[in-house]
Design an enzyme around this catalytic site. Structure first.
Site, PDB file in Angstrom:
ATOM      1  N   LYS A  52       0.838  -1.204   0.000  1.00  0.00           N
ATOM      2  CA  LYS A  52       0.000   0.000   0.000  1.00  0.00           C
ATOM      3  C   LYS A  52       0.872   1.253   0.000  1.00  0.00           C
ATOM      4  O   LYS A  52       0.615   2.208  -0.736  1.00  0.00           O
ATOM      5  CB  LYS A  52      -0.937  -0.008   1.218  1.00  0.00           C
ATOM      6  N   GLN A  96      -4.933  -1.443   9.804  1.00  0.00           N
ATOM      7  CA  GLN A  96      -4.756  -2.782   9.241  1.00  0.00           C
ATOM      8  C   GLN A  96      -5.288  -3.837  10.217  1.00  0.00           C
ATOM      9  O   GLN A  96      -4.913  -3.859  11.391  1.00  0.00           O
ATOM     10  CB  GLN A  96      -3.263  -3.015   8.954  1.00  0.00           C
ATOM     11  N   ASP A 119     -10.876   2.733   3.921  1.00  0.00           N
ATOM     12  CA  ASP A 119     -11.243   1.339   3.683  1.00  0.00           C
ATOM     13  C   ASP A 119     -12.736   1.176   3.404  1.00  0.00           C
ATOM     14  O   ASP A 119     -13.180   0.088   3.036  1.00  0.00           O
ATOM     15  CB  ASP A 119     -10.898   0.517   4.941  1.00  0.00           C
TER      16      ASP A 119
END
Ligand code: NDP
Length: 309
Positions: A52, A96, A119
């Protein structure tokens, strides 16, 4: 022969389309910024985060990784998220998963400002998804819809079956397919006759985390099959069985000590499907691309350049 839905190619297209948007922000003195919170030392998470961060660097997006220790408390993590919520240069925040057991993951996700939820999994944004309102969408599901759209695979009026009902993949992809006018069935571990239901699918999405378990008898000939599964297999005999003793695959396994396999049987799908996304090189690259899209769109909104999502 089934058509291969190449996620790397679509990722490159999406990234190329983002470049002028990032340049337009730069012309206003704004650089999109993504903060990734990575707790502890989970090797798989570390790889995902590295990819990422690399994608951000490629595009000229500012990125920052915050790495609290495995022993972090819920309150400490809430403080990290609170600081990022308030920081002007940060447009997107990603925590995460998984988080360690002592952390209340739900509270952490709820604490992220919905407009910075890169997200797309904050309950506010999930509500927007269900209601069909613009908001950041969950990255993997959004990537799947991009893949279908860019390969001009019709969705409206089609029968879609989603195997898996998680908050990050199964449920949101089902809603996106529904909004695209598919007739959608969601399956899970308690679904009887899974193969029979899957065989009705024109579009089959597998997101279970069970290696190669969607075999040929689950696939309607000519169907489009999207494989979300990301399973690292460390059992050589299983690799041999799945790939029918392929010398190439066994050599790859011997070199790395593991092999990445999706939820769909890789040989069966190539024989039965009309089109399919491979693992690796299918949905995975799109997840990161859509994270970049969410971050840039958030920066545009915050800079007054209106973008729906
Ligand atoms: P979860 O473990 O959260 O959910 C798995 C789902 O699959 C559950 O709903 C479960 O049912 C269902 N399931 C499990 N076994 C069966 C079975 N035998 N028959 C029918 N349904 C079953 O997983 P995620 O949604 O987070 O991830 C799914 C897979 O996708 C994983 O391999 C993950 O690594 C991968 N992934 C890949 C991404 C990418 O970018 N490529 C991004 C995110 C995930 P129940 O609810 O009843 O338990």
């Amino acid at each position: 022969m089934a058509e291969l839905l190449n996620g790397n190619r679509v990722r490159d297209q999406i990234k190329a389309e983002l470049a002028p948007r990032i340049a337009a922000l730069a012309a206003r003195g704004r650089q999109p910024g993504l903060a990734v919170v990575l707790v502890g030392r989970n090797p798989a998470s570390e790889i995902y985060v590295r990819n990422k961060i690399k994608a951000c660097a490629d595009l000229g997006i500012y990125s920052e990784t915050i790495t609290p220790p495995e022993s972090v408390t819920t309150d400490e993590l809430l403080a990290v998220v609170g600081e990022l919520n308030g920081r002007a240069g940060i447009d997107g925040i990603l925590v995460q998963l998984p988080l360690p057991p002592q952390v209340d993951a739900k509270r952490i996700l709820l604490a992220i400002a919905p407009e910075k939820d890169a997200d797309g999994i904050h309950p506010y944004n999930v509500g927007c998804l269900v209601a069909g309102l613009p908001a950041p969408r969950a990255c993997t599901p959004a990537g799947i819809l991009e893949l279908l759209a860019r390969y001009r695979i019709p969705v409206a009026g089609k029968r879609a079956v989603v195997v898996g009902r998680s908050d990050i993949v199964g449920k949101p992809v089902a809603f996106l397919l529904l909004h695209a006018n598919a007739t959608v069935t969601i399956c899970h571990s308690k679904t009887p006759d899974l193969a029979g239901i899957c065989r009705q699918a024109d579009i089959l999405v597998a997101a279970m985390g069970r290696p190669a378990s969607i075999t040929g008898d689950f696939i309607q000939p000519g169907a489009t099959v999207i494989d979300v599964g990301t399973n690292h297999i460390a059992d050589r005999a299983l690799v041999a069985r799945i790939f029918r003793d392929s010398a190439e695959k066994l050599a790859a396994f011997d070199k790395r000590g593991s092999l990445l396999v999706g939820d769909v049987h890789p040989l069966d799908v190539a024989e039965r499907a009309g089109a399919y996304s491979p693992v690796p090189g299918g949905v995975g690259p799109l997840t990161i691309a859509m994270l970049m899209v969410n971050t840039v769109a958030a920066a545009e909104r915050r800079a007054g350049l209106s973008r729906d999502c």
